[in-house]
Design a protein around this motif. Sequence first.
Motif, PDB file in Angstrom:
ATOM      1  N   ALA A  64      -8.579   5.080  -5.977  1.00  0.00           N
ATOM      2  CA  ALA A  64      -7.216   4.587  -6.178  1.00  0.00           C
ATOM      3  C   ALA A  64      -6.764   3.709  -5.010  1.00  0.00           C
ATOM      4  O   ALA A  64      -6.157   2.653  -5.224  1.00  0.00           O
ATOM      5  CB  ALA A  64      -6.256   5.760  -6.371  1.00  0.00           C
ATOM      6  N   LEU A  65      -7.052   4.117  -3.790  1.00  0.00           N
ATOM      7  CA  LEU A  65      -6.618   3.331  -2.644  1.00  0.00           C
ATOM      8  C   LEU A  65      -7.401   2.028  -2.534  1.00  0.00           C
ATOM      9  O   LEU A  65      -6.850   0.987  -2.176  1.00  0.00           O
ATOM     10  CB  LEU A  65      -6.717   4.140  -1.351  1.00  0.00           C
ATOM     11  CG  LEU A  65      -6.109   3.480  -0.118  1.00  0.00           C
ATOM     12  CD1 LEU A  65      -4.655   3.064  -0.345  1.00  0.00           C
ATOM     13  CD2 LEU A  65      -6.214   4.410   1.080  1.00  0.00           C
ATOM     14  N   ASP A  99      -5.288  -4.882  -5.203  1.00  0.00           N
ATOM     15  CA  ASP A  99      -4.070  -5.326  -5.882  1.00  0.00           C
ATOM     16  C   ASP A  99      -3.081  -5.966  -4.899  1.00  0.00           C
ATOM     17  O   ASP A  99      -2.310  -6.844  -5.275  1.00  0.00           O
ATOM     18  CB  ASP A  99      -3.392  -4.165  -6.613  1.00  0.00           C
ATOM     19  CG  ASP A  99      -4.194  -3.661  -7.796  1.00  0.00           C
ATOM     20  OD1 ASP A  99      -5.134  -4.353  -8.257  1.00  0.00           O
ATOM     21  OD2 ASP A  99      -3.889  -2.536  -8.268  1.00  0.00           O
ATOM     22  N   ALA A 100      -3.096  -5.515  -3.641  1.00  0.00           N
ATOM     23  CA  ALA A 100      -2.191  -6.053  -2.623  1.00  0.00           C
ATOM     24  C   ALA A 100      -2.704  -7.367  -2.045  1.00  0.00           C
ATOM     25  O   ALA A 100      -2.017  -8.000  -1.241  1.00  0.00           O
ATOM     26  CB  ALA A 100      -2.000  -5.027  -1.505  1.00  0.00           C
ATOM     27  N   GLN A 142      -8.490   0.277  -5.026  1.00  0.00           N
ATOM     28  CA  GLN A 142      -7.863  -0.607  -6.011  1.00  0.00           C
ATOM     29  C   GLN A 142      -6.519  -1.100  -5.511  1.00  0.00           C
ATOM     30  O   GLN A 142      -6.159  -2.263  -5.695  1.00  0.00           O
ATOM     31  CB  GLN A 142      -7.709   0.093  -7.357  1.00  0.00           C
ATOM     32  CG  GLN A 142      -7.236  -0.824  -8.459  1.00  0.00           C
ATOM     33  CD  GLN A 142      -8.183  -2.004  -8.678  1.00  0.00           C
ATOM     34  OE1 GLN A 142      -9.380  -1.843  -8.856  1.00  0.00           O
ATOM     35  NE2 GLN A 142      -7.642  -3.229  -8.666  1.00  0.00           N
ATOM     36  N   ARG A 143      -5.780  -0.240  -4.837  1.00  0.00           N
ATOM     37  CA  ARG A 143      -4.469  -0.634  -4.305  1.00  0.00           C
ATOM     38  C   ARG A 143      -4.621  -1.734  -3.242  1.00  0.00           C
ATOM     39  O   ARG A 143      -3.827  -2.662  -3.193  1.00  0.00           O
ATOM     40  CB  ARG A 143      -3.763   0.589  -3.734  1.00  0.00           C
ATOM     41  CG  ARG A 143      -2.294   0.394  -3.546  1.00  0.00           C
ATOM     42  CD  ARG A 143      -1.601   1.725  -3.342  1.00  0.00           C
ATOM     43  NE  ARG A 143      -0.180   1.528  -3.364  1.00  0.00           N
ATOM     44  CZ  ARG A 143       0.692   2.483  -3.349  1.00  0.00           C
ATOM     45  NH1 ARG A 143       0.298   3.747  -3.335  1.00  0.00           N
ATOM     46  NH2 ARG A 143       1.979   2.227  -3.346  1.00  0.00           N
ATOM     47  N   LEU A 160       0.827  -1.214   0.000  1.00  0.00           N
ATOM     48  CA  LEU A 160       0.000   0.000   0.000  1.00  0.00           C
ATOM     49  C   LEU A 160       0.853   1.253   0.000  1.00  0.00           C
ATOM     50  O   LEU A 160       0.344   2.366  -0.112  1.00  0.00           O
ATOM     51  CB  LEU A 160      -0.925   0.014   1.227  1.00  0.00           C
ATOM     52  CG  LEU A 160      -1.945  -1.113   1.324  1.00  0.00           C
ATOM     53  CD1 LEU A 160      -2.735  -0.986   2.622  1.00  0.00           C
ATOM     54  CD2 LEU A 160      -2.868  -1.131   0.123  1.00  0.00           C
TER      55      LEU A 160
END
Length: 142
Positions: A85-86, A92-93, A88-89, A25
């Motif tokens: 955006a966060l 993704d993590a 999605q982050r 993150l």
Amino acid sequence: MDQRVSLITLAVDDIDASAAFYEALGWARVPADEGIVAFDLIGQTLGLYPRAALAKDMGLDPSEIGGFSGITLAHNLPDNAGVDALYQRFLDAGGRGIKPPHKVFWGGYTSYVADLDGHVWELACNPFAPLGPNGEFQWGGA
């Protein structure tokens, strides 16, 4: 008693995987004793501690402490795009999406995600509580 939360400790099953999740993150570890991972935040520290060790410290069986316990951690952002955006982050993590970003009745924009151990995060933009110059949050605005 001062109105303060100094340290938030999350019980985790795999401290290395959880540390990698938060590093994905964009968070940076700070030096800590072996067996503990710490991330300094704005005015607090988030600690990751093995579930079995935390349970032992509290005199509980590890099965008695879990992920979601009715508490959410919140990360407020200055705008809706930051929430998107966060969110999605987090995905993704390796995090789990609970509720995608959406407008809410009171005029804000929010979402819910869980980390690898089920700790729930609210990612939000509250236009009625703008963040301070260092990103600090205060109810009603910094």
